[in-house]
Motif scaffolding. Structure first.
Motif, PDB file in Angstrom:
ATOM      1  N   GLY A  10       5.977  -9.024  17.146  1.00 45.09           N
ATOM      2  CA  GLY A  10       6.575  -8.006  16.284  1.00 45.09           C
ATOM      3  C   GLY A  10       5.490  -7.104  15.714  1.00 45.09           C
ATOM      4  O   GLY A  10       4.358  -7.106  16.201  1.00 45.09           O
ATOM      5  N   LYS A  11       5.862  -6.334  14.680  1.00 38.30           N
ATOM      6  CA  LYS A  11       4.909  -5.357  14.152  1.00 38.30           C
ATOM      7  C   LYS A  11       3.797  -6.030  13.347  1.00 38.30           C
ATOM      8  O   LYS A  11       2.668  -5.570  13.360  1.00 38.30           O
ATOM      9  CB  LYS A  11       5.655  -4.331  13.281  1.00 38.30           C
ATOM     10  N   ALA A  12       4.127  -7.119  12.673  1.00 36.01           N
ATOM     11  CA  ALA A  12       3.125  -7.753  11.796  1.00 36.01           C
ATOM     12  C   ALA A  12       2.807  -9.194  12.184  1.00 36.01           C
ATOM     13  O   ALA A  12       1.875  -9.786  11.630  1.00 36.01           O
ATOM     14  CB  ALA A  12       3.603  -7.710  10.349  1.00 36.01           C
ATOM     15  N   ALA A  32      -0.426  -3.050   9.723  1.00 36.35           N
ATOM     16  CA  ALA A  32       0.592  -2.619   8.757  1.00 36.35           C
ATOM     17  C   ALA A  32       1.324  -1.437   9.361  1.00 36.35           C
ATOM     18  O   ALA A  32       0.705  -0.535   9.937  1.00 36.35           O
ATOM     19  CB  ALA A  32      -0.061  -2.203   7.443  1.00 36.35           C
ATOM     20  N   THR A  33       2.651  -1.462   9.259  1.00 35.09           N
ATOM     21  CA  THR A  33       3.423  -0.302   9.697  1.00 35.09           C
ATOM     22  C   THR A  33       4.418   0.065   8.607  1.00 35.09           C
ATOM     23  O   THR A  33       4.760  -0.756   7.762  1.00 35.09           O
ATOM     24  CB  THR A  33       4.205  -0.552  11.005  1.00 35.09           C
ATOM     25  N   ALA A  34       4.843   1.303   8.642  1.00 36.48           N
ATOM     26  CA  ALA A  34       5.880   1.746   7.710  1.00 36.48           C
ATOM     27  C   ALA A  34       6.715   2.814   8.390  1.00 36.48           C
ATOM     28  O   ALA A  34       6.278   3.406   9.384  1.00 36.48           O
ATOM     29  CB  ALA A  34       5.261   2.302   6.436  1.00 36.48           C
ATOM     30  N   PHE A  35       7.896   3.047   7.831  1.00 35.96           N
ATOM     31  CA  PHE A  35       8.813   4.078   8.342  1.00 35.96           C
ATOM     32  C   PHE A  35       9.061   3.859   9.826  1.00 35.96           C
ATOM     33  O   PHE A  35       8.875   4.760  10.645  1.00 35.96           O
ATOM     34  CB  PHE A  35       8.259   5.477   8.047  1.00 35.96           C
ATOM     35  N   ASN A  36       9.436   2.629  10.145  1.00 35.30           N
ATOM     36  CA  ASN A  36       9.729   2.238  11.522  1.00 35.30           C
ATOM     37  C   ASN A  36       8.555   2.572  12.454  1.00 35.30           C
ATOM     38  O   ASN A  36       8.736   3.160  13.510  1.00 35.30           O
ATOM     39  CB  ASN A  36      11.036   2.888  11.994  1.00 35.30           C
ATOM     40  N   ALA A  37       7.391   2.167  11.997  1.00 34.87           N
ATOM     41  CA  ALA A  37       6.139   2.253  12.768  1.00 34.87           C
ATOM     42  C   ALA A  37       5.661   3.679  13.018  1.00 34.87           C
ATOM     43  O   ALA A  37       4.783   3.906  13.833  1.00 34.87           O
ATOM     44  CB  ALA A  37       6.239   1.468  14.074  1.00 34.87           C
ATOM     45  N   GLU A  38       6.208   4.659  12.269  1.00 33.44           N
ATOM     46  CA  GLU A  38       5.667   6.024  12.353  1.00 33.44           C
ATOM     47  C   GLU A  38       4.270   6.062  11.746  1.00 33.44           C
ATOM     48  O   GLU A  38       3.415   6.845  12.148  1.00 33.44           O
ATOM     49  CB  GLU A  38       6.557   7.002  11.579  1.00 33.44           C
ATOM     50  N   PRO A 199       4.020  -9.776   0.167  1.00 31.68           N
ATOM     51  CA  PRO A 199       4.123  -8.416  -0.411  1.00 31.68           C
ATOM     52  C   PRO A 199       4.449  -7.347   0.630  1.00 31.68           C
ATOM     53  O   PRO A 199       4.732  -6.209   0.272  1.00 31.68           O
ATOM     54  CB  PRO A 199       2.738  -8.179  -1.013  1.00 31.68           C
ATOM     55  N   ASP A 200       4.446  -7.714   1.921  1.00 29.19           N
ATOM     56  CA  ASP A 200       4.919  -6.777   2.954  1.00 29.19           C
ATOM     57  C   ASP A 200       6.418  -6.544   2.825  1.00 29.19           C
ATOM     58  O   ASP A 200       6.925  -5.496   3.226  1.00 29.19           O
ATOM     59  CB  ASP A 200       4.681  -7.365   4.356  1.00 29.19           C
ATOM     60  N   SER A 201       7.129  -7.547   2.342  1.00 28.88           N
ATOM     61  CA  SER A 201       8.596  -7.482   2.357  1.00 28.88           C
ATOM     62  C   SER A 201       9.205  -7.560   0.962  1.00 28.88           C
ATOM     63  O   SER A 201      10.391  -7.856   0.814  1.00 28.88           O
ATOM     64  CB  SER A 201       9.153  -8.592   3.254  1.00 28.88           C
ATOM     65  N   ASP A 214       2.469  -3.996  -3.746  1.00 23.22           N
ATOM     66  CA  ASP A 214       3.167  -4.368  -2.515  1.00 23.22           C
ATOM     67  C   ASP A 214       2.932  -3.301  -1.447  1.00 23.22           C
ATOM     68  O   ASP A 214       2.109  -2.414  -1.630  1.00 23.22           O
ATOM     69  CB  ASP A 214       4.675  -4.486  -2.809  1.00 23.22           C
ATOM     70  N   LYS A 215       3.699  -3.352  -0.361  1.00 26.05           N
ATOM     71  CA  LYS A 215       3.431  -2.447   0.764  1.00 26.05           C
ATOM     72  C   LYS A 215       3.666  -0.976   0.441  1.00 26.05           C
ATOM     73  O   LYS A 215       3.202  -0.103   1.193  1.00 26.05           O
ATOM     74  CB  LYS A 215       4.227  -2.867   2.008  1.00 26.05           C
ATOM     75  N   ASP A 216       4.315  -0.665  -0.675  1.00 26.17           N
ATOM     76  CA  ASP A 216       4.430   0.744  -1.080  1.00 26.17           C
ATOM     77  C   ASP A 216       3.040   1.363  -1.295  1.00 26.17           C
ATOM     78  O   ASP A 216       2.887   2.585  -1.162  1.00 26.17           O
ATOM     79  CB  ASP A 216       5.267   0.887  -2.362  1.00 26.17           C
ATOM     80  N   PHE A 218       0.626   1.113   0.656  1.00 27.02           N
ATOM     81  CA  PHE A 218       0.335   1.684   1.982  1.00 27.02           C
ATOM     82  C   PHE A 218       1.306   2.809   2.312  1.00 27.02           C
ATOM     83  O   PHE A 218       0.894   3.897   2.734  1.00 27.02           O
ATOM     84  CB  PHE A 218       0.406   0.566   3.020  1.00 27.02           C
ATOM     85  N   ARG A 219       2.602   2.568   2.084  1.00 24.67           N
ATOM     86  CA  ARG A 219       3.609   3.592   2.429  1.00 24.67           C
ATOM     87  C   ARG A 219       3.307   4.906   1.713  1.00 24.67           C
ATOM     88  O   ARG A 219       3.446   5.980   2.273  1.00 24.67           O
ATOM     89  CB  ARG A 219       5.020   3.126   2.019  1.00 24.67           C
ATOM     90  N   GLN A 220       2.880   4.793   0.435  1.00 20.32           N
ATOM     91  CA  GLN A 220       2.713   6.002  -0.397  1.00 20.32           C
ATOM     92  C   GLN A 220       1.248   6.366  -0.631  1.00 20.32           C
ATOM     93  O   GLN A 220       0.958   7.164  -1.526  1.00 20.32           O
ATOM     94  CB  GLN A 220       3.423   5.773  -1.742  1.00 20.32           C
TER      95      GLN A 220
HETATM   96  N1  ASP Z   1      10.158  -1.368   8.224  1.00 25.97           N
HETATM   97  C1  ASP Z   1       8.901  -1.839   7.755  1.00 25.97           C
HETATM   98  C2  ASP Z   1       8.599  -1.239   6.413  1.00 25.97           C
HETATM   99  O1  ASP Z   1       8.558  -0.045   6.183  1.00 25.97           O
HETATM  100  C3  ASP Z   1       7.834  -1.570   8.730  1.00 25.97           C
HETATM  101  C4  ASP Z   1       8.164  -0.447   9.646  1.00 25.97           C
HETATM  102  O2  ASP Z   1       9.232   0.107   9.517  1.00 25.97           O
HETATM  103  O3  ASP Z   1       7.332  -0.113  10.502  1.00 25.97           O
HETATM  104  O4  ASP Z   1       8.417  -2.024   5.524  1.00 25.97           O
END
Ligand code: ASP
Ligand code: TMP
Length: 253
Positions: A10-12, A32-38, A199-201, A214-216, A218-220
């Motif tokens: 999987g991704k992680a 680490a991925t976010a936004f569906n691996a974008e 903290p990823d989830s 948490d993973k925000d 990275f996301r932000q």
């Molecule tokens: N869905 C996960 C997330 O944003 C990872 C990803 O979408 O790539 O937490």
């Protein structure tokens, strides 16, 4: 050297065949991925931290009677788990409005919810894990009504345990995602907690400052993700309180 058979990547995380039937080895990657691996990055040491943190939460949950797939940690990045049939749902529990709930319903981030809200997303990366209703889940046979009742009860027990655990170290559990798997015992099915809790989830906010841990992060783009996870691990006593982050070698000039 061919070490063992890869069952799933999987991704992680990666799953390998385990040493005994009915077991798997779960390997935590640094990806680490976010936004569906974008958005993608490799965060040094994230896998080590999540392996330890997931062990910590799953062990604690087992101690209060919540069945989980966790058997034991094998090394820095791997744990032995029970092999399950994953229910193809992401089960989200929310205590405070944030993320997609805030966006979808226009509720300001940080608004406490009147009760924990449980949402289901259909696990399908191609579709971007869409939010689904119980009607879809039952009609398409992803889980039965009985399964859903059991999943809700399990999710609320996880929420109670995790909220208390976090509050004790000055962290608000805003929301989190779990996955549930089916095992068979003497021809009877049973649902248990699977995947990971880390903290990823989860969304984790410092009680005093609101700082995101948490993973925000990275996301932000809010800072160093491994530092945030190290902070969570330290507060929980999973890492020695004054140890250097597990990720970085000490640089000597
Ligand atoms: N869905 C996960 C997330 O944003 C990872 C990803 O979408 O790539 O937490
Ligand atoms: P959301 O607000 O983006 O729907 O996320 C709710 C919670 O679920 C949050 O704690 C992050 C977690 N989550 C995952 O673990 N995996 C995912 O793919 C998504 C979208 C969210």
């Amino acid at each position: 050297m061919a070490r063992r058979k890869k069952v799933y990547e999987g991704k992680a995380k990666i799953l390998y065949e385990g040493p005994e039937p009915g077991t798997l080895v779960q390997y935590f990657k640094d990806d680490a991925t976010a936004f569906n691996a974008e958005k993608k990055a490799v965060i040094d040491g994230k896998g080590v931290l999540n392996n330890r943190l997931s062990e910590f939460f799953m062990t604690g949950l087992a101690q209060v009677g919540v069945p989980t797939h966790f058997i034991r940690r094998l090394n820095m990045r791997e744990q032995l788990i029970r092999s399950v049939e994953i229910i193809p749902l992401e089960v989200i529990v929310r205590n405070i409005a944030a993320g997609s709930l805030s966006k979808r319903l226009g509720i300001e981030e940080g608004t406490p919810l009147p009760r924990p809200i449980i949402e289901f997303c259909y696990k399908d990366d191609k579709l971007g894990d869409p939010l689904v209703a119980e009607e879809h889940i039952i009609a398409f046979g992803w889980a039965s009504q009985q399964d859903l009742d059991d999943i809700v009860a399990l999710a609320l027990r996880v929420n109670d345990f995790m909220s208390g655990c976090m509050l004790a170290v000055g962290i608000k559990l805003v929301d989190f995602k779990i996955e549930v798997g089916r095992i068979w015992e003497n021809d009877f099915p049973r649902l248990i907690l699977a995947d990971e809790i880390s903290p990823d989830s989860c969304r984790l906010w410092d009680v005093e400052t609101g700082k995101k841990l948490d993973k925000d992060v990275f996301r932000q783009d809010l800072g160093n993700l491994a530092d945030a996870y190290t902070e969570v691990a330290r507060r929980l006593g999973v890492l020695p309180t004054n140890s250097a982050p597990v990720t970085r070698p000490t640089l000597i000039n």
